[in-house]
Scaffold this motif. Structure first.
Motif, PDB file in Angstrom:
ATOM      1  N   VAL A 309      41.470  51.339  44.526  1.00  0.00           N
ATOM      2  CA  VAL A 309      41.619  49.943  45.054  1.00  0.00           C
ATOM      3  C   VAL A 309      42.889  51.129  45.945  1.00  0.00           C
ATOM      4  N   ALA A 310      43.052  50.362  46.831  1.00  0.00           N
ATOM      5  CA  ALA A 310      43.944  50.556  47.828  1.00  0.00           C
ATOM      6  C   ALA A 310      45.203  50.529  47.705  1.00  0.00           C
ATOM      7  N   ASP A 311      45.890  51.505  48.202  1.00  0.00           N
ATOM      8  CA  ASP A 311      47.614  52.265  47.930  1.00  0.00           C
ATOM      9  C   ASP A 311      48.306  51.052  47.574  1.00  0.00           C
ATOM     10  N   GLY A 312      49.004  50.848  46.373  1.00  0.00           N
ATOM     11  CA  GLY A 312      49.542  48.912  46.093  1.00  0.00           C
ATOM     12  C   GLY A 312      49.208  48.156  46.423  1.00  0.00           C
ATOM     13  N   LYS A 313      47.778  47.973  45.362  1.00  0.00           N
ATOM     14  CA  LYS A 313      47.076  46.507  45.328  1.00  0.00           C
ATOM     15  C   LYS A 313      46.517  46.958  44.089  1.00  0.00           C
ATOM     16  N   ALA A 314      46.597  47.630  43.513  1.00  0.00           N
ATOM     17  CA  ALA A 314      46.461  48.401  41.889  1.00  0.00           C
ATOM     18  C   ALA A 314      46.982  46.704  40.784  1.00  0.00           C
ATOM     19  N   ASP A 315      48.138  46.694  41.217  1.00  0.00           N
ATOM     20  CA  ASP A 315      49.088  45.298  40.120  1.00  0.00           C
ATOM     21  C   ASP A 315      48.645  44.443  40.456  1.00  0.00           C
ATOM     22  N   GLY A 316      49.106  44.062  41.995  1.00  0.00           N
ATOM     23  CA  GLY A 316      48.670  42.304  42.218  1.00  0.00           C
ATOM     24  C   GLY A 316      46.914  41.717  42.249  1.00  0.00           C
ATOM     25  N   ILE A 317      45.870  42.826  42.121  1.00  0.00           N
ATOM     26  CA  ILE A 317      44.746  42.866  41.586  1.00  0.00           C
ATOM     27  C   ILE A 317      44.110  41.894  39.930  1.00  0.00           C
ATOM     28  N   PHE A 318      45.006  42.829  39.548  1.00  0.00           N
ATOM     29  CA  PHE A 318      45.274  42.716  37.779  1.00  0.00           C
ATOM     30  C   PHE A 318      45.686  41.489  37.727  1.00  0.00           C
ATOM     31  N   ASN A 319      47.433  41.092  38.032  1.00  0.00           N
ATOM     32  CA  ASN A 319      47.823  39.706  37.862  1.00  0.00           C
ATOM     33  C   ASN A 319      46.894  38.980  38.048  1.00  0.00           C
ATOM     34  N   THR A 320      45.972  38.667  39.795  1.00  0.00           N
ATOM     35  CA  THR A 320      45.346  37.725  39.712  1.00  0.00           C
ATOM     36  C   THR A 320      44.481  38.000  39.200  1.00  0.00           C
ATOM     37  N   LEU A 321      43.698  38.801  38.768  1.00  0.00           N
ATOM     38  CA  LEU A 321      43.012  38.489  38.018  1.00  0.00           C
ATOM     39  C   LEU A 321      42.875  38.058  36.397  1.00  0.00           C
ATOM     40  N   LYS A 322      44.092  38.303  36.372  1.00  0.00           N
ATOM     41  CA  LYS A 322      44.911  37.766  34.847  1.00  0.00           C
ATOM     42  C   LYS A 322      44.871  36.310  35.169  1.00  0.00           C
ATOM     43  N   GLU A 323      45.549  35.800  35.717  1.00  0.00           N
ATOM     44  CA  GLU A 323      45.764  34.439  36.196  1.00  0.00           C
ATOM     45  C   GLU A 323      44.425  34.297  36.424  1.00  0.00           C
ATOM     46  N   GLN A 324      43.200  34.292  36.935  1.00  0.00           N
ATOM     47  CA  GLN A 324      42.159  33.606  36.781  1.00  0.00           C
ATOM     48  C   GLN A 324      41.610  33.581  35.346  1.00  0.00           C
TER      49      GLN A 324
END
Ligand code: PMP
Length: 363
Positions: A309-324
């Motif tokens: 994914v775009a630079d710096g985005k991976a942790d955020g995407i992972f955490n948002t998915l987890k919350e969902q």
């Protein structure tokens, strides 16, 4: 001195420094989340098959030790995995245990373990447990083998054992066959071709066992839909396997696993259909992920897809998915070639749909 400090002092004194320095292999609790983090087959068996299996389990004598050599099971596995007649078989409590047995039989401070980076993490971890130096040769940017670097490192370090996952985890590609042949021909010790994801790939080194004395081929039933049984298989020359067998704990394949795996192999068409479905869904998921802007999905020969994914985005995407409620694997913290990467196991069509919807929202 408090009791607590003295325990810590004792631990510091007696636990091997290389073990103290490790963090335990962390398996997150998935609760009732959509579980797309561990390359499991998402399907259960039809009720009718479960009933037949329970009939088999009913007769198992839990008061007795299992067959120490798991002879019947080995024969079934030999046939279903096309192990050449000339090759011997060794079974492990998952292929993880086979990796451990191989290294236990070969360990020594001056005996190196060589693999590629990024590769399957247990090769390095178990080398550390065994006090063996680990050499990780970086893959090229496109995740292919760096032939020149590998052959040079092998000549320079003379590793006791080389592990290559085929297809590779976490990059999901099959390495070039000719380069692996060159590695086998250059290696002073054994080369283990780890075919954990063979069910989803079209190629195998199993037939090559008759060509090379130092080749070992490893398989597992985990990705075929039997991860809960914990059963792995190593095939190769009897001369090697007889030595590894000496470090195997007696009865390592428990009686329920033996009976259940025999039953499952007899009913293999159910597992094969599930595997075919996963391959179809993998292609759909790959196509859908490839259409999302600003991410790269890598083609897969396994049951998971690696995305960058775009630079710096991976942790955020992972955490948002987890919350969902969708659990995938975040590889960004590993860094190197895996910076900004996430690994997604192919689930059921519905699970993949939920993943995609949430993924797009999380971007
Ligand atoms: N090899 C590879 C490449 C893997 O990815 C895994 C599990 N993720 C294993 C071996 C271990 O499999 P098991 O112990 O379940 O047989």
């Amino acid at each position: 001195m408090t009791k607590e400090t003295s325990t810590l002092d004792q631990v510091a004194k007696w636990i091997r420094p290389e073990i103290k320095a490790l963090s335990a292999y962390h398996v997150p609790d998935s609760g009732d989340m959509i579980k797309l983090d561990a390359m499991e087959n998402p399907y259960r068996w039809p009720d009718e098959l479960v009933d037949q299996w329970l009939e088999v389990i009913r007769d198992v004598e839990l008061n007795r030790y299992p067959d120490p050599g798991a002879r019947v099971l080995k024969q079934h596995l030999r046939e279903s995995m096309d192990v050449p007649d000339e090759s011997e078989i060794l079974l492990g409590n998952g292929s993880d245990e086979l990796i451990q047995m191989i290294m236990m039989a070969m360990s020594g401070k001056d005996r190196a373990v060589l693999s590629v980076e990024p590769g399957f993490v247990m090769y390095k971890m178990i080398a550390t447990f065994m006090g063996m130096p680990y050499i990780g040769v970086p893959l090229k940017e496109d995740f292919s083998l760096d032939k020149a670097a590998l052959l040079n490192k092998i000549k320079e370090t003379q590793p006791a054992v080389i592990f290559l996952a085929y297809p590779n985890n976490p990059t999901s590609n099959l390495f070039d066959e000719q380069t692996i042949r060159n590695i086998i021909e250059t290696a002073p010790g054994v080369v283990v071709v780890d075919e954990a994801y063979h069910a989803f790939a079209e190629k195998s080194f199993m037939p090559m066992l008759t060509e090379y004395d130092n080749l070992l081929v490893m398989r597992t039933v985990s990705k075929m839909g039997l991860a809960g049984l914990r059963l792995g298989l190593l095939a190769g020359k009897a001369e090697w396997l007889n030595e590894f067998d000496k470090v195997r704990l007696p009865y390592n394949i428990n009686i329920l696993t033996q009976a259940s795996a025999e039953f499952a192999i007899k009913n293999r068409q159910v597992l094969d259909q599930q595997t075919q479905q996963i391959c179809v869904d993998r292609e759909m998921l790959f196509k859908d992920l490839s259409e999302i802007e600003n991410i790269t999905a890598y083609p897969s020969q396994a049951n998971f897809i690696l995305v960058r994914v775009a630079d710096g985005k991976a942790d955020g995407i992972f955490n948002t998915l987890k919350e969902q409620g969708v659990l995938i694997k975040n590889l960004n913290p590993v860094g190197g070639l895996l910076a900004n990467c996430l690994r997604i196991t192919v689930g059921t069509a519905e699970e993949n749909k939920a993943l995609l919807e949430n993924f797009k929202k999380a971007l």
